[in-house]
Write an enzyme that holds these catalytic residues in place. Structure first.
Site, mmCIF file in Angstrom:
data_model
loop_
_atom_site.group_PDB
_atom_site.id
_atom_site.type_symbol
_atom_site.label_atom_id
_atom_site.label_comp_id
_atom_site.label_asym_id
_atom_site.label_seq_id
_atom_site.Cartn_x
_atom_site.Cartn_y
_atom_site.Cartn_z
ATOM 1 N N GLN A 29 10.233 97.935 -3.230
ATOM 2 C CA GLN A 29 11.565 97.676 -2.668
ATOM 3 C C GLN A 29 11.646 96.308 -1.996
ATOM 4 O OE1 GLN A 29 14.508 99.426 -2.765
ATOM 5 N NE2 GLN A 29 13.509 100.849 -4.159
ATOM 6 N N SER A 54 0.214 90.771 -0.953
ATOM 7 C CA SER A 54 1.598 90.496 -1.370
ATOM 8 C C SER A 54 2.053 89.091 -0.979
ATOM 9 C CB SER A 54 2.562 91.500 -0.721
ATOM 10 O OG SER A 54 2.280 92.812 -1.114
ATOM 11 N N ASP A 84 5.842 104.229 4.141
ATOM 12 C CA ASP A 84 6.375 105.091 5.205
ATOM 13 C C ASP A 84 5.319 105.415 6.262
ATOM 14 O OD1 ASP A 84 9.090 105.501 4.235
ATOM 15 O OD2 ASP A 84 8.137 106.503 2.546
ATOM 16 N N GLN A 87 4.713 102.518 8.798
ATOM 17 C CA GLN A 87 5.852 101.936 9.529
ATOM 18 C C GLN A 87 5.762 102.126 11.039
ATOM 19 O OE1 GLN A 87 9.602 103.118 7.808
ATOM 20 N NE2 GLN A 87 9.072 102.328 5.779
ATOM 21 N N HIS A 109 14.453 104.129 3.679
ATOM 22 C CA HIS A 109 14.267 105.582 3.552
ATOM 23 C C HIS A 109 14.173 106.115 4.979
ATOM 24 C CE1 HIS A 109 12.811 109.440 2.244
ATOM 25 N NE2 HIS A 109 11.530 109.219 2.492
ATOM 26 N N GLY A 135 12.216 100.190 -6.990
ATOM 27 C CA GLY A 135 12.521 98.810 -6.614
ATOM 28 C C GLY A 135 12.546 97.837 -7.782
ATOM 29 N N GLU A 196 12.171 113.677 -5.378
ATOM 30 C CA GLU A 196 10.939 113.100 -5.940
ATOM 31 C C GLU A 196 9.848 114.156 -6.124
ATOM 32 O OE1 GLU A 196 10.712 110.036 -3.017
ATOM 33 O OE2 GLU A 196 9.310 111.090 -1.717
HETATM 34 N N1 LIG Z 1 9.279 102.461 -4.247
HETATM 35 C C1 LIG Z 1 10.607 102.630 -4.331
HETATM 36 O O1 LIG Z 1 11.236 102.287 -5.330
HETATM 37 C C2 LIG Z 1 11.388 103.183 -3.189
HETATM 38 C C3 LIG Z 1 10.921 103.103 -1.906
HETATM 39 N N2 LIG Z 1 11.737 103.418 -0.857
HETATM 40 C C4 LIG Z 1 11.244 103.226 0.492
HETATM 41 O O2 LIG Z 1 10.986 101.836 0.691
HETATM 42 C C5 LIG Z 1 9.910 101.677 1.611
HETATM 43 C C6 LIG Z 1 8.828 100.805 0.965
HETATM 44 O O3 LIG Z 1 8.265 101.528 -0.115
HETATM 45 P P1 LIG Z 1 7.656 100.760 -1.390
HETATM 46 O O4 LIG Z 1 8.527 99.615 -1.766
HETATM 47 O O5 LIG Z 1 7.364 101.828 -2.390
HETATM 48 O O6 LIG Z 1 6.298 100.204 -0.799
HETATM 49 P P2 LIG Z 1 5.083 99.499 -1.588
HETATM 50 O O7 LIG Z 1 3.890 100.345 -1.377
HETATM 51 O O8 LIG Z 1 5.483 99.166 -2.988
HETATM 52 O O9 LIG Z 1 4.925 98.120 -0.803
HETATM 53 C C7 LIG Z 1 4.572 98.095 0.533
HETATM 54 C C8 LIG Z 1 4.550 96.665 1.025
HETATM 55 O O10 LIG Z 1 4.268 96.689 2.425
HETATM 56 C C9 LIG Z 1 3.191 95.817 2.687
HETATM 57 N N3 LIG Z 1 2.459 96.234 3.874
HETATM 58 C C10 LIG Z 1 1.426 97.093 3.988
HETATM 59 N N4 LIG Z 1 1.012 97.146 5.277
HETATM 60 C C11 LIG Z 1 1.823 96.296 5.971
HETATM 61 C C12 LIG Z 1 1.884 95.902 7.335
HETATM 62 N N5 LIG Z 1 1.046 96.371 8.228
HETATM 63 N N6 LIG Z 1 2.841 95.002 7.690
HETATM 64 C C13 LIG Z 1 3.716 94.499 6.792
HETATM 65 N N7 LIG Z 1 3.677 94.827 5.467
HETATM 66 C C14 LIG Z 1 2.749 95.722 5.085
HETATM 67 C C15 LIG Z 1 2.355 95.864 1.418
HETATM 68 O O11 LIG Z 1 1.518 94.728 1.351
HETATM 69 P P3 LIG Z 1 0.044 94.725 0.651
HETATM 70 O O12 LIG Z 1 0.241 94.034 -0.657
HETATM 71 O O13 LIG Z 1 -0.789 93.933 1.567
HETATM 72 O O14 LIG Z 1 -0.377 96.168 0.529
HETATM 73 C C16 LIG Z 1 3.456 95.829 0.371
HETATM 74 O O15 LIG Z 1 3.922 94.527 0.195
HETATM 75 C C17 LIG Z 1 9.459 103.082 1.981
HETATM 76 O O16 LIG Z 1 10.188 103.462 3.112
HETATM 77 C C18 LIG Z 1 9.918 103.920 0.790
HETATM 78 O O17 LIG Z 1 10.113 105.288 1.062
HETATM 79 C C19 LIG Z 1 13.042 103.808 -1.023
HETATM 80 C C20 LIG Z 1 13.562 103.914 -2.277
HETATM 81 C C21 LIG Z 1 12.738 103.732 -3.458
HETATM 82 C C1 LIG Z 2 11.908 108.880 -6.914
HETATM 83 C C2 LIG Z 2 10.925 108.226 -5.986
HETATM 84 C C3 LIG Z 2 11.579 107.423 -4.855
HETATM 85 O O1 LIG Z 2 12.281 108.300 -3.992
HETATM 86 C C4 LIG Z 2 12.546 106.445 -5.474
HETATM 87 C C5 LIG Z 2 12.066 105.436 -6.435
HETATM 88 O O2 LIG Z 2 13.741 106.586 -5.264
HETATM 89 C C6 LIG Z 2 10.460 106.733 -4.055
HETATM 90 O O3 LIG Z 2 10.267 107.103 -2.887
HETATM 91 O O4 LIG Z 2 9.780 105.862 -4.613
HETATM 92 MG MG LIG Z 3 14.320 107.933 -3.888
HETATM 93 MG MG LIG Z 4 11.506 108.421 -1.977
#
Ligand SMILES: NC(=O)C1=CN([C@@H]2O[C@H](COP(=O)(O)OP(=O)(O)OC[C@H]3O[C@@H](n4cnc5c(N)ncnc54)[C@H](OP(=O)(O)O)[C@@H]3O)[C@@H](O)[C@H]2O)C=CC1
Ligand SMILES: CC[C@](O)(C(C)=O)C(=O)O
Ligand SMILES: [Mg+2]
Ligand SMILES: [Mg+2]
EC number: 1.1.1.86
Length: 337
Positions: A29, A54, A84, A87, A109, A135, A196
């Protein structure tokens, strides 16, 4: 209760264009929000720890990368897009000490607010912009001139303008092209986790793996089983996406439709529905959240073992071999996807 749905015409992009945004995290995301915010004319900086892998990806895309604490101090809107389970610590260590009157704390989220893991002070807006899609596709659709629908919610409206701010942010990442629905942190968290676990990821993965096992254990070729239960699933779901289950049933043969109508409810039997209700109950009463936070704090032993077991499932090797012959299928997930 009728939901409120907003589109681009309802959003004022200038609100988010007037803010200094810090996106904490640059994963699935984080990269999508950051790049699309930037392309929408928003002042964005990324917050990542010094050792984060990253960092290079964000810098390659021309984004300014600071530590999470520096980014939070500089910004007046902080969007937390780290995992999550991380955070709470990031909030306590890097964000809370840098929150100022009038800042906004945003989430993708609702997990940490719904389960009381983060308790923001009263002088900041607390809102959510949660795209209803992965994302990498949020970014890909934005680049293609489309959008993934998003949910917005306001937990705390210190400024009196938090909803307009959240809608403006959602529009800047393409959500209002498809529709933005107003909800609550509780409704988003519980429905997202249920979706999910029971349907989109848990349910679909187990359905596909089990179908593959039944066919191959009965002696059918793994390649045929793969095309039947995984590859074609996307094509069938595309029809549902475009026109609902009715469109899917219109396009398939009568034979398939009769099988669908009579056998589907035997696969997803009343017992499966009961199990789905139990899963929802564990989400609502906090059992799942407690289990997941404890699993993460213990170093994710069960997560790692189960993920590895999934990677070793025979459908993965069969699929890799077949996808290697279909260049258009295995489209790489990159930062600009
Ligand atoms: N994945 C999705 O499509 C969706 C996710 N969400 C929500 O979005 C949020 C992010 O999820 P998602 O995108 O899957 O996460 P990812 O696991 O894909 O990415 C997490 C990012 O956070 C970084 N990170 C890890 N530790 C820290 C820290 N201490 N400080 C700052 N950055 C840090 C990671 O860096 P590093 O490379 O160093 O690990 C990475 O860049 C969550 O709340 C999730 O529920 C909501 C809708 C859909
Ligand atoms: C379906 C998984 C999801 O909720 C999303 C992509 O919307 C997630 O947490 O990654
Ligand atoms: Mg979702
Ligand atoms: Mg989700």
């Amino acid at each position: 209760m009728a939901v409120e749905i907003f589109y681009d015409d309802d959003a004022d992009l200038s609100i988010i264009q007037g803010r200094k945004v810090a996106v904490i995290g640059y994963g699935s995301q984080g990269h999508a929000h950051s790049l699309s915010l930037r392309d929408s004319g928003v002042d964005v900086r990324i917050g990542l720890p010094e050792g984060s892998k990253s960092r290079a990806k964000a810098e390659e895309q021309g984004l300014r990368v600071l530590t999470p604490a520096e980014a939070s101090a500089e910004a007046d809107l902080i969007m937390i897009l780290a995992p999550d389970t991380k955070q709470r610590h990031i909030y306590e260590q890097d964000i809370a000490p840098n929150l100022k009157d009038g800042d906004a704390l945003f989430f993708g989220h609702g997990f940490n607010i719904r389960y009381d893991l983060i308790k923001p002070p009263a002088n900041v807006d607390v809102a959510m912009v949660a795209p209803k899609g992965p994302g990498h596709l949020v970014r890909r659709q934005f680049v293609d001139g489309k959008g993934v629908p998003a949910l917005i919610a306001v937990e705390q409206d210190a400024s009196g303008n938090a909803q307009a701010l959240a809608l403006s942010y959602a529009a800047a990442i393409g959500g209002a092209r498809a529709g933005v629905i107003k909800t609550t942190f509780t409704e988003e968290t519980e429905t997202d986790l249920f979706g999910e676990q029971a349907v989109l990821c848990g349910g679909a993965s187990a359905l596909v793996q089990t179908g593959f096992e039944v066919l191959t254990e009965a002696g059918y070729a793994p390649e045929i089983a793969y095309f039947e239960v995984l590859h074609e699933l996307k094509l069938i779901v595309d029809l549902m996406y475009e026109g609902g289950i009715a469109r899917q049933r219109y396009s398939i043969s009568d034979t398939a439709e009769y099988g669908d109508l009579t056998r589907g409810p035997r696969v997803i039997s009343p017992a499966v529905k009961e199990e789905m209700k139990k899963i929802l109950g564990e989400i609502q009463d906090g059992t799942f959240a407690r289990e997941w936070v404890a699993e993460d704090e213990a170093g994710r032993p069960n997560f790692t073992k189960l993920e590895e077991q999934g990677n070793q499932h025979p459908i993965e090797a069969t699929g890799k071999k077949l996808r290697d012959l279909m260049s258009w299928v295995d489209r790489p997930i990159t930062e600009t996807a």
